[in-house]
Design a protein around this motif. Structure first.
Motif, short mmCIF file in Angstrom:
data_model
loop_
_atom_site.label_atom_id
_atom_site.label_comp_id
_atom_site.label_asym_id
_atom_site.label_seq_id
_atom_site.Cartn_x
_atom_site.Cartn_y
_atom_site.Cartn_z
N MET A 283 55.23 -41.11 -65.50
CA MET A 283 55.07 -40.78 -67.05
C MET A 283 55.05 -42.42 -67.80
N LYS A 284 54.06 -42.21 -68.45
CA LYS A 284 54.87 -44.08 -68.87
C LYS A 284 56.21 -44.05 -70.03
N ILE A 285 56.73 -44.76 -69.78
CA ILE A 285 58.05 -44.91 -70.50
C ILE A 285 57.32 -45.92 -71.95
N VAL A 286 58.03 -45.50 -73.26
CA VAL A 286 57.72 -46.32 -74.01
C VAL A 286 59.50 -46.97 -74.50
N ASP A 287 59.54 -48.31 -75.40
CA ASP A 287 60.70 -48.36 -75.17
C ASP A 287 60.56 -48.78 -77.02
N ILE A 288 61.57 -48.44 -77.90
CA ILE A 288 62.02 -48.46 -79.17
C ILE A 288 62.94 -48.50 -79.69
N THR A 289 63.67 -49.15 -81.26
CA THR A 289 64.69 -49.06 -81.52
C THR A 289 65.06 -48.64 -82.27
N ILE A 290 66.10 -48.23 -82.60
CA ILE A 290 66.53 -46.82 -83.38
C ILE A 290 67.82 -47.36 -83.87
N ASN A 291 67.89 -47.55 -84.95
CA ASN A 291 69.44 -48.14 -85.33
C ASN A 291 69.94 -49.25 -84.71
N ASP A 292 69.24 -50.20 -83.99
CA ASP A 292 69.68 -51.54 -83.82
C ASP A 292 69.45 -51.26 -82.01
N GLN A 293 69.18 -49.86 -82.25
CA GLN A 293 70.33 -49.34 -80.40
C GLN A 293 68.37 -49.41 -79.32
N LYS A 294 68.36 -50.34 -77.80
CA LYS A 294 66.80 -50.12 -77.89
C LYS A 294 67.18 -48.38 -76.50
N VAL A 295 66.25 -47.86 -77.11
CA VAL A 295 65.99 -47.03 -76.44
C VAL A 295 64.15 -46.21 -76.19
N SER A 296 64.82 -45.94 -74.69
CA SER A 296 62.71 -45.86 -73.85
C SER A 296 63.10 -43.97 -73.65
N ALA A 297 61.70 -44.02 -73.68
CA ALA A 297 61.50 -42.21 -73.65
C ALA A 297 59.45 -42.62 -73.26
N PRO A 298 59.75 -40.88 -72.61
CA PRO A 298 58.81 -41.03 -72.07
C PRO A 298 56.88 -40.73 -73.62
N SER A 299 56.60 -41.76 -73.03
CA SER A 299 55.73 -41.81 -74.50
C SER A 299 55.22 -40.16 -74.90
N GLY A 300 54.77 -39.92 -75.42
CA GLY A 300 54.24 -39.09 -76.36
C GLY A 300 55.27 -38.28 -76.86
N SER A 301 56.81 -38.62 -76.40
CA SER A 301 58.09 -38.40 -77.96
C SER A 301 57.90 -38.15 -78.98
N THR A 302 58.72 -36.98 -79.75
CA THR A 302 58.32 -38.02 -80.82
C THR A 302 60.03 -38.43 -81.21
N ILE A 303 59.99 -39.15 -82.55
CA ILE A 303 61.02 -40.63 -82.92
C ILE A 303 62.84 -39.61 -82.86
N LEU A 304 62.43 -37.77 -82.76
CA LEU A 304 63.65 -36.97 -83.09
C LEU A 304 63.65 -37.17 -81.53
N GLN A 305 62.76 -36.73 -80.87
CA GLN A 305 63.16 -36.14 -79.02
C GLN A 305 63.93 -37.65 -78.19
N ALA A 306 63.45 -38.91 -78.56
CA ALA A 306 63.63 -40.01 -78.44
C ALA A 306 64.66 -39.90 -78.74
N ALA A 307 65.67 -39.80 -80.28
CA ALA A 307 66.83 -40.07 -80.82
C ALA A 307 67.98 -39.33 -79.56
N LYS A 308 67.76 -38.08 -79.66
CA LYS A 308 68.36 -36.71 -79.57
C LYS A 308 68.43 -37.45 -77.89
N GLN A 309 67.35 -38.01 -77.43
CA GLN A 309 67.38 -38.34 -75.68
C GLN A 309 68.97 -39.38 -75.90
N ALA A 310 68.79 -40.57 -76.62
CA ALA A 310 69.71 -41.15 -76.89
C ALA A 310 70.81 -40.91 -77.64
N GLY A 311 71.53 -39.78 -77.97
CA GLY A 311 72.47 -39.93 -78.44
C GLY A 311 72.79 -39.71 -79.65
#
Lengths: 181, 594
Positions: free
Chosen positions: B1-29
């Motif tokens: 599965m492809k991992i996508v790197d994004i930044t949420i509130n200046d924090q680096k977050v990695s989540a599987p491609s296809g995740s929603t912003i909400l899912q990625a954020a939840k995963q990063a706490g």
């Protein structure tokens, strides 16, 4: 040090918020070292003094023309206005009549209630005129601090007043003192 | 599965491609508030409370629906976002009667929590003046439209999870209303009272009648356990306060049902009006008289001890736990060499030695064969899964009587003799599944074996712990007339023994291990009061063969004891040692069930 003047009054409320204010218990003695309660519904002097107070506190909803006058007078005579309780902030229980309309509520209470004999809807000129919509105080005057709760917790009053005494405005209620019921 | 790197509130977050912003954020706490979103439901972005700021986007966007892409920069609590959320909340609160003090959900309401979070301390917009109706026509829960925020969670639960499609939305804007069918009262609608909408509702719009105003969540205890109303074994939580059961909720984390429950599991156990057996009883001069546990067990042990193995009969329902069935089998079949043992419900024919599939395969299948089983009636949660698969395009073929509850949803209904046609279709499918029950004929099942390797097979057993009862050898035929001493373990099941009691000799000594008074207890010489679903610990085996824990939530009523404990005490009286603690017995039972 001169004492900070505080005036309170109630509108369409049940006095419960004032009782909750008294629930700060013995801390009221400490509070009175810094604060002078100029007037309140439970003291001899009912109206805020003409020369004004620093803090005005209003309990209850805006339900009739009399409530509007009291709220406006308090606003004119105080620097910081606090609306206390769910009625003053949201309309509360009196606002339930918005769901059926003022006239129907009056009919039900004064004419149709099972206990009524020869009922009549009071219309003395001494009485305030019921409004079509019951609202919180914020609908008719600018309010500086809302303390919701039915009633607001004594600690919320204590917190708000001590914050104001410490010169901190606006007061932001911490989550544990912020309650809707 | 492809991992996508994004930044949420200046924090680096990695989540599987296809995740929603909400899912990625939840995963990063990182907590993004939601209202219409629910992990079990497809997100729709209806309430807008999860809006976030994304660099390069023209407007604020809903985190619950927006997929992440590489390098995305997100702010979840910026001043612009907070201003928007407050505006949304002011609008939501002004729409209907969301005045908290009289609401049962106050303290547990998701809308209220958001009000607290964003400091909604007064109304900004004119308040509601239109009263909306309250619909209390359903037996177990009511809908107060005044508390509804139109998030659509109930509607999605009804259609996407239960596939019942009762709920819908009518009108537009502020006049929008959740309604049932073509706007009929809920109680007269196609609603099956599974209560999934009730469980999904974030506010006090849908409320349980029985437990309303009986305690906020913080004052209650949630005890995870397994439902024992059918052989599916749904994970559920018993909600108690002060030793009383308030309500039952589906366990969203459970493997088998993922939060779903049916009316039988969620409501029926709480509305049981049958009369409980609360203390041991012995028949003396024709009448059942209260006795102590010791006296009752002594009387039973004496009768059993003095009978030879051919004179003893054992009849069990599928209600007992694995532990009780294990001890029953050990004590009677092994120690006392009893062979006249029976099970009170029919059993699906045994097709294979090894498991050939699980209930989870239902929603992945493209052809579903239901043979000799009526899950709508007997295993409702399985029927939800079947109807869900049909919604997604699976072909449903039912081979059973015409009154099968699934016939209305089936693409083809067959008599058992025409099973060949169904098998042909299944052979051409990608991922067929066969769900077969006790109604399958021998011919049918042997024909179905052709699909081995191609199709998944899951038996839909009648009863509850039928699978374990069969494993322990209780499905052995039972001759009532041969029994001189008859030990019955019915637990909380209704007496469904047919003519057993008339066929049993008048002088036969009948022992009933039962929770409720019934024709069986009327005939019994000794009655041993048994704990019910909320009062017993142990495990049960579901129709897939999955062993699941049952946990005690409240103390047994009166002197009732757990089913396994009674048999263990009886074994002691007979001088047999069969395991001391529940844990030990559970382990031994589980070993044998494998």
């Amino acid at each position: 040090m001169t004492k900070v003047k505080v005036a309170t009054d109630w509108l369409a409320g049940c006095a419960g918020c004032h009782m909750s204010l008294l629930d700060i218990d013995e801390r009221i003695v400490k509070l009175l070292e810094a604060v002078e309660f100029t007037s309140s519904p439970v003291t001899d002097l009912k109206h805020p003094p003409k020369e004004g107070v620093t803090v005005g506190i209003l309990e209850g909803a805006i339900c009739n023309s009399h409530n509007v006058e009291v709220a406006k007078q308090m606003r004119e005579r105080c620097q910081i206005l606090i609306a206390i309780g769910d009625c003053a902030t949201f309309g509360g229980i009196p606002a339930m009549r918005n769901m059926c309309g003022t006239q129907e509520a009056l009919n039900r209470a004064y004419l149709e209630a099972e206990s009524v004999v020869n009922g009549i809807i009071p219309d003395s000129p001494e009485l305030g005129k019921p409004l079509d919509m019951v609202t919180g105080v914020g609908e008719v005057v600018k309010v500086d601090l809302f303390i919701p709760g039915c009633p607001p917790r004594a600690n919320a009053f204590w917190y708000a007043l001590t914050e104001l005494l410490a010169g901190r405005t606006p007061v932001i209620l911490p989550r544990e003192l912020f309650t809707y019921d | 599965m492809k991992i996508v790197d994004i930044t949420i509130n200046d924090q680096k977050v990695s989540a599987p491609s296809g995740s929603t912003i909400l899912q990625a954020a939840k995963q990063a706490g990182i907590d993004i508030p939601t209202l219409c979103d629910h992990p079990a439901l497809v997100p729709v972005g209806a309430c807008r409370i999860c809006v976030v700021e994304v660099e390069g986007q023209r407007t604020l966007i809903t985190a619950c629906t927006f997929p992440i892409n590489e390098g995305m920069v997100v702010q979840t609590e910026s001043p612009k976002v907070i201003k928007a959320r407050k505006f949304i909340l002011d609008m939501l609160f002004s729409q209907r009667n969301h005045y908290c003090p009289f609401c049962e959900m106050s303290g547990d309401c998701e809308l209220q929590n958001l009000g607290y979070r964003y400091g909604i301390d007064h109304w900004v917009y004119p308040t509601y003046t239109t009263p909306f109706p309250v619909d209390a026509t359903r037996a177990y829960f009511f809908m107060d439209h005044n508390r509804c925020v139109l998030c659509g969670r109930c509607e999605r639960a009804c259609s996407d999870l239960v596939a019942n499609h009762t709920l819908g939305l009518r009108n537009r804007g502020t006049k929008s209303m959740i309604h049932a069918d073509a706007n009929v009262p809920f109680g007269e609608s196609t609603c099956i009272s599974c209560g999934t909408c009730l469980q999904a509702c974030p506010t006090g719009a849908l409320c349980d009648k029985r437990s309303a105003y009986m305690g906020r969540d913080i004052q209650t205890e949630h005890i995870k356990t397994t439902c024992n109303r059918c052989s599916i074994g749904c994970g559920m939580e018993i909600v108690t306060r002060g030793g009383n059961v308030l309500r039952i909720e589906g366990d969203w984390d459970a493997t088998v049902n993922a939060g779903l429950l049916c009316k039988n599991g969620r409501f029926d156990p709480l509305y049981d009006e049958r009369k409980r057996v609360t203390g041991p009883m012995i028949r003396k001069s024709g009448k059942l008289q209260p006795a102590s546990w010791d006296e009752a067990l002594q009387a039973v042990a004496e009768r059993i001890g003095s009978a030879n193995s051919k004179e003893i009969g054992v009849l069990t329902s599928s209600n007992p736990t694995n532990e009780a069935l294990y001890l029953l089998s050990k004590l009677f079949c092994q120690e006392l060499k009893t062979t006249n043992v029976g099970l009170l419900n029919p059993v699906a024919p045994k097709l294979f030695e090894k498991s050939q599939g699980s209930l989870a395969d239902i929603t992945k299948s493209d052809v579903i064969l239901v043979v000799g089983a009526d899950p709508v009636k007997d295993q409702p949660v399985a029927s939800f899964l079947i109807k869900r698969a049909v919604d997604k395009g699976a072909r449903l073929i039912v081979a059973d009587g015409e009154d099968n509850g699934l016939t209305a949803f089936a693409h083809m209904s067959l008599g058992m003799v025409d099973i060949g046609k169904a098998i042909e279709i299944a052979e051409r499918a990608q991922q067929p599944i066969v769900l077969y029950g006790a109604g399958s004929t021998e011919q049918t099942t042997s024909a179905l074996k052709k699909l081995q390797g191609k199709a998944a097979f899951v038996a839909l057993e009648l009863g509850v712990n039928t699978r374990a009862a069969v494993s322990f050898g209780f499905d052995n035929g039972f001759t009532p007339s041969a029994a001189r001493v008859l030990y019955t373990v019915i637990g909380e099941q209704d007496w469904n023994g047919g003519d057993v009691l008339t066929k049993v000799d008048k002088t036969t000594f009948v022992i009933a291990q039962a929770s409720f008074l019934s024709p069986l207890t009327n005939r019994a010489d000794v009655v041993l009061p048994t704990a019910i679903w909320s009062e017993r610990g142990g495990s049960i085996t579901n129709t897939e063969g999955r062993i699941q824990k049952v946990n005690k939530a409240v103390e047994p009523k009166g002197e009732a004891k757990a089913d396994w404990e009674i048999i263990s005490l009886l074994a002691g009286k007979l001088g047999k040692k069969l395991g001391a603690s529940l844990d030990e017995i559970s382990t031994l039972a589980a070993q044998e069930l494998k």
